[in-house]
Design a protein around this motif. Structure first.
Motif: not given
Lengths: 667, 222, 316
Positions: B20, B23, B29, B99-100, B103-104, B107
């Motif tokens: 966690l 991530f 930032r 960021p998304s 993060m993908l 994953l």
């Protein structure tokens, strides 16, 4: 009557009746009354009868027969089994409602003559029926191609418009590339026996390599028809071009024949299944679903929006099939049944709701002459019937309980819930994540439908001309009502329908049928223990809660209701142009998923006295895939072009040389 | 359903929290927060080491935990904080590339490393069955963080977090490295940190910024 | 259906409907205290509702029947949702009709109706709010579903009462996956209930609001229902959180009427703590720009998926 007919015979007779009805249109080709008042209702009757007969045959053993038609020595084999019957029910039910709607829909002066249109329409219906019944590669391909051709003519009804001709051509092209792939697939499937009946293919033994090739060809071929990315490009072009009932048929029924074909080939004709095929189908399906739904969210043409939404739904269906293959290949037969039941249910649902929405757009198109979302709005006041029926379809496709879209979503998610049991290291991790994509697509579908419905039917009319719009006629209302009823029934009584589908699927997969626990109002898959969903009860609860809150409120509330101008935070002026547009509603999606779109923006300069802002969203598939192919084909064509010398004697020389060459071979 | 002893559950929880944190680092930032996250990561590592030490009864692991505590929870973050103060990059934010999206990708990296660890953990002792996958994931995620960052400071933090992942992996897989190796690595990290600190000042003097983007101008050809 | 189950069921619905405004009042109260303000009374939301119920309703001239029906549908959906979430007891007969996935569907139904109603009058604010609500919703919904998925995988069922019962009944164990999903759930809860980093429930600033923008055109009883439904939604979310992450203490068949009796004060305590925590969280966070909201929710979604992966790695 002493003579009893088998279900297959009746089905064939009904398909023939469709053909007869179609050709009857040629008797009085110019009469819209004859086609509308007589022929289309007759066609609808045939459809209803077909659905009934096929539905009744569902529990029965498969039956087949040989028709001595066509070329000598090549009889047509027909077979009716449970899988065919499910899709025949789909075809019959959807076509009934669409034919009723069509009876009131077609008007004078819209391209093709009504009689001819009637012919094409019914040939299209019959061809789809024959596709579902065909039991050898030859008749399958004949039916498949008649389906493609008749729908091509239907798409190009308004053939005087250049754009529509182009859309039709693109459709025909992709359809033929797909058909070629299917043909090759059958060629592989016969496995050296040179027998092209499906029975022979079932008996043929393929090794893993050839079976995989056959699977790949089937995925490509049927994927082209279903609109899997990147073979989807024809769909958003062809659907808006076609008249609305035809769009409804194509989207609601024809796309399902691709699902049928894929199921037939993968589970019935190819003897073995490798689990990684499922991974391929699942990946393609999920990507298609996601791609379709984000593009649907940014469309500004209502029929194009629905076409993209169809791509999404077919993607979900193929994902379900992929999941079933994975389960089957890993020896988890009961879970494969669950996944396939979800897929078939989704097909039934989609046939109902997407047809409903397309017909709704047809009524709007007729009433307003507009397809562009930017010029519609507020139609719920002018066209209440169409608006409320369409609302049912929109809520259903958004996957909201207690309507039907939710049922298949629920079943599919239940299947995904057990995907962790798959005994392959990476797959067991990736599959549950697939559920996340399904959930995301379902939520995005809700977004798309709020946009579609809100912009078309709610708010203030964006054009002055909309105030003269009139509600749909009687026949159209009945057609819409039938489909809406279908959505509601499929949503409320899945516990009655699912066991039937289960029987069909279990026969296909050669696994014992599952027991679906629970009474008639409760859907309870036996495997997903403790997972229950009872839509009638849920619906009843909701209704009771609504009624209670209405009457409960009345006990304490004694004030009146007045009408006044909209408050709008006290803004003095508020006109229709200040509402959110379709472009505006799609903006968050455009922003978030920017890499997927090919966007061209036109930004005004700060000094421009009349600033305009425009953004167009294109599909990257064109630039990345189709343009290079087109360029390559062009280059090859150019290279060959020098053969064309323009002199007769040169051409004669070519023939001469060919002849000599061939004779030399014979030597 | 859970036959695992409590200590192992605790270890698993530590591992999950490490993931966690990785991530969180990927999407953070602010440089200061990154350093704080690194300190938290260090303390989780201490807890994990203590658990393994207690389970296996190996005394050298206690020493190792102490070392980690001193170095990774106190010394390094303090050093970094001082650097931040001296370089005055307190509120330095940096544009994280979507960021998304990052993060993908993260994953997918996690799926990859879990899959990678599965065959190994299948033949291994229960203690490391699952933690190895997370250790690999933490290492790769830190790598990802280094790739997506532009500021020198954040890159160093990501680098240190990678070392933490490595340490966690070693500890859970083989109950810690030999003491000599561990001491060596600890010293290495400390020295690397000091060298990097000097390096920072040099970069800043040269370019007036810690943005590594400026280093691109050092290449020979355009 | 046993009498106990029927009582539990009735208690849950009525209790939720009555207690929801108080919970909202409690959150507001805590927030005011933390901000060093004098807090409004716990009863303030009820007074607001009473005030609204004593006013004449005004509908926009071009409001359609959909606009009038939406408050009832939204409120009814929230009531049904309250009926299937185990907050005081797990013996809920109604929860056979709808499991966790259906719960997510119900919440989506409410959202869609709310958004459609917001678009109905055709004002700039309404449509803007609808668009933003759907934007938040399409990421929050799958995130919530994934959170439930993890819980469902842990307990091999999707029925909410059974999930709560299984999780509460197991020997105390640390589930790392639940740590991930708890964070994800918290983010979803904040976003879905128009709480602080996404939306500010206390302001009517046009540029930032989501939920308020959608219900601008409502007045009197319709507005009262909408406000009440919003309070119920917050209550429901809190109860979902309890069912998944602190499931202990809910009454069931085994514990009988006494268990149920004990569950009520326990729930009150849980709610009090959750409300205070929520207020604290809101105090500590600043409003995000709307464009950053998707990032926030994408984080929630990815965390939930990560929780799923961690579950598959560590707990199978």
């Amino acid at each position: 009557m002493a003579v009893s007919f088998s279900s297959l015979q009746v089905c064939l007779a009904l398909l023939a009746a469709w053909l007869v009805v179609g050709f009857a249109g040629l008797l009085r080709p110019r009469s819209i009354r004859f086609a509308g008042r007589t022929l289309f209702p007759l066609g609808a009757l045939c459809g209803a009868a077909l659905a009934t007969v096929a539905g009744l045959s569902l529990g029965a053993a498969p039956e087949s027969r040989v028709l001595e038609l066509g070329l000598p020595g090549l009889p047509m084999h027909m077979r009716l089994d449970a899988l065919s019957a499910v899709f025949l029910v789909l075809l019959g039910a959807a076509s009934t409602a669409i034919s009723v709607f069509s009876a009131g829909y077609f008007r004078k002066g819209e391209g093709t003559l009504p009689g001819l249109l009637c012919l094409e329409y019914h040939v299209f219906l019959a061809a789809m029926g024959f596709v579902l019944l065909a039991d050898d590669a030859y008749s399958f391909m004949v039916a498949w191609e008649s389906m493609a051709l008749s729908s091509y003519f239907l798409v190009t009804t308004q053939h005087r418009i250049e754009e529509i001709r182009r859309a039709g051509f693109l459709y025909l092209l992709v359809a033929h590339v797909g058909a070629l792939s299917i043909l090759l697939g059958f060629g592989v499937l016969q496995g050296g026996s040179w027998q092209f009946t499906f029975d022979a293919m079932r008996a043929a033994h393929l090794d893993a390599t050839w079976a995989s090739i056959a699977f790949g060809l089937a995925l490509f071929g049927f994927g082209a028809k279903a609109g899997l990315v990147p073979l989807h490009v024809w769909l958003p072009e062809a659907h808006p071009a076609a008249p609305s009932p035809v769009s409804a048929l194509m989207s609601g029924v024809m796309l399902k024949t691709a699902v049928y074909g894929f199921l037939r080939v993968t589970f019935d004709l190819i003897g073995l299944q490798l689990w990684w095929w499922g991974l391929v189908a699942l990946g393609v399906g999920l990507f298609t679903a996601f791609y379709g739904v984000i593009f649907a969210a940014v469309q500004t043409d209502m029929k194009r929006l629905l076409a993209w939404s169809s791509i999404e739904n077919l993607g979900i269906a193929f994902a379900g099939i992929g999941l079933a293959i994975i389960f089957r290949g890993s020896g988890l037969g009961h879970l494969a049944v669950l996944a396939l039941v979800a897929t078939l249910y989704h097909c039934l649902n989609h046939a109902m709701m997407k047809s409903l929405l397309f017909l709704g757009t047809g009524s709007v198109l007729h009433a307003t002459g507009e397809r562009n979302l930017g010029r519609l709005g507020g139609l719920i006041h002018r066209m209440p019937w169409v608006a409320w029926m369409t609302l049912i379809g929109a809520l259903a496709i958004a996957g909201l309980p207690p309507l039907n879209g939710f049922v298949s979503e629920w079943l599919l998610l239940q299947a995904f819930l057990f995907a962790g049991d798959v005994p392959h290291p990476f797959a067991s991790m990736l599959l549950p994540a697939g559920a996340a994509i399904v959930a995301l697509c379902a939520a995005l579908a809700g977004y798309v439908m709020v946009k579609f419905y809100g912009v078309v039917f709610l708010g203030q009319p964006r054009e002055a001309s909309l105030s003269t719009a009139r509600d749909a006629g009687f026949a159209e209302r009945v057609g819409l009502g039938l489909l809406a009823l279908g959505c509601v029934l499929l949503g409320l009584f899945p516990a009655l329908i699912v066991p039937v589908l289960d029987g069909a699927v279990a026969g296909l997969l050669h696994v014992p049928t599952s027991r679906w626990g629970g009474p008639w109002w409760l859907l309870a898959p036996e495997r997903a223990r403790h997972a229950t969903y009872g839509p009638p009860a849920l619906c009843l609860l909701l209704v009771v809660a609504v009624v209670l809150s209405i009457y409960g409120l009345r006990l304490v509330y004694h004030r009146t209701v007045r009408r006044g101008p909209a408050w709008d935070c006290g803004h003095a002026r508020s006109d229709a142009r200040m509402q959110d547009t379709a472009e505006g509603f799609g903006q968050p999606i455009r922003h978030m998923f920017e890499p997927f779109f090919e966007m061209t923006r036109k930004l005004p300069s700060p000094s421009d006295p009349t600033p305009t802002y425009a953004v167009t969203v294109g599909d990257r598939a064109w630039k990345l895939l189709y343009l290079p192919i087109a360029t390559a084909v062009h280059a090859v064509a150019n290279a060959v072009a020098w053969l064309q010398q323009g002199r007769i004697s040169t051409y004669l020389m070519y023939s001469f040389a060919t002849l000599i060459l061939l004779l030399a071979f014979v030597l | 359903m859970h036959p695992l002893p409590f200590s192992l559950q605790l270890l698993n929880a530590c591992a999950a929290l490490l993931l966690l944190l990785s991530f969180a680092m990927l999407s953070q930032r602010r440089t200061v927060n990154l350093v704080n996250l690194l300190a938290v990561q260090g303390s989780l590592l201490v807890i994990a080491t203590l658990i393994v030490a207690w389970r296996t009864g190996q005394p050298h692991l206690y020493v190792s935990a102490l070392l980690t505590l001193a170095l990774k929870v106190f010394a390094l973050p303090m050093l970094l904080h001082r650097l931040i103060r001296r370089l005055n990059v307190w509120w330095d934010t940096e544009p994280v590339i979507n960021p998304s999206g990052t993060m993908l990708i993260g994953l997918l990296v996690v799926v990859f490393s879990f899959g990678l660890a599965q065959p190994i953990s299948a033949v291994a002792d229960t203690a490391i069955r699952s933690t190895l996958g997370i250790a690999i994931a933490v290492i790769l995620l830190s790598f990802l963080a280094m790739i997506t960052r532009r500021k020198a400071m954040s890159q160093v933090v990501a680098f240190l977090s990678m070392e933490n992942g490595l340490f966690f992996g070693a500890m859970s897989a083989t109950y810690g490295m030999p003491m000599v190796v561990e001491l060596g690595v600890a010293l290495d990290v400390l020295v690397a940190m000091l060298v990097l600190g000097v390096f920072f000042f040099q970069i800043r003097e040269q370019f007036d910024s810690l943005d590594l983007y400026h280093l691109e101008s050092l290449k020979e050809r355009d | 259906m046993t009498p106990l189950a029927a009582t539990t069921q009735l208690l849950e619905i009525v209790g939720a409907a009555l207690a929801a405004p108080a919970f909202l009042g409690w959150v507001n109260q805590c927030r005011a205290w933390l901000q060093n303000r004098r807090a409004p009374s716990l009863m303030q939301p009820y007074r607001g509702l009473r005030k609204l119920l004593n006013k004449d309703a005004i509908l926009a001239t071009n409001a359609s029947p959909l606009f009038r029906a939406a408050p009832y549908v939204v409120f009814a959906t929230m009531l049904v949702a309250a009926a299937i979430i185990p907050s005081m007891g797990t013996g809920l007969p109604m929860s056979t009709a709808a499991d966790g996935i259906a719960l997510v569907g119900l919440l989506a139904t409410a959202r869609v109706f709310l958004s459609l109603a917001a678009m109905d009058v055709g004002t700039a604010f309404g449509t803007l709010g609808a668009r933003r609500e759907m934007m938040v919703g399409f990421l929050a919904e799958p995130a919530l579903l994934m959170v439930l998925f993890v819980a469902a995988m842990l307990s091999r069922t999707t029925s909410l009462p059974l999930i709560a019962e299984t999780l509460a009944g197991q020997a105390p164990a640390l589930y790392p996956s639940l740590a991930f999903t708890a964070v994800a759930f918290l983010l979803v809860m904040l976003a879905e209930n128009a709480r602080l980093p996404i939306d500010n429930p206390a302001t009517h600033l046009e540029l930032t609001m989501i939920h308020e923008a959608m219900i601008l055109e409502y007045s009197a009883r319709h507005l009262a229902l909408m406000e009440w439904a919003a309070a119920l939604k917050l209550f429901n979310y809190a109860c979902i959180g309890f069912a998944l992450f602190v499931p202990w203490g809910a009454g069931n068949e085994a514990s009988g009427p006494i268990g149920l009796l004990l569950a009520v004060p326990l729930l009150a305590i849980k709610l009090a703590i959750a409300g205070a925590a929520l207020a604290l969280l809101e105090i500590l966070s600043a409003k995000l720009r709307v464009f950053r909201a998707p990032e926030f929710l994408a984080t929630a979604f990815l965390l939930a998926v990560l929780g799923l992966l961690v579950h598959l790695l560590l707990e199978t």
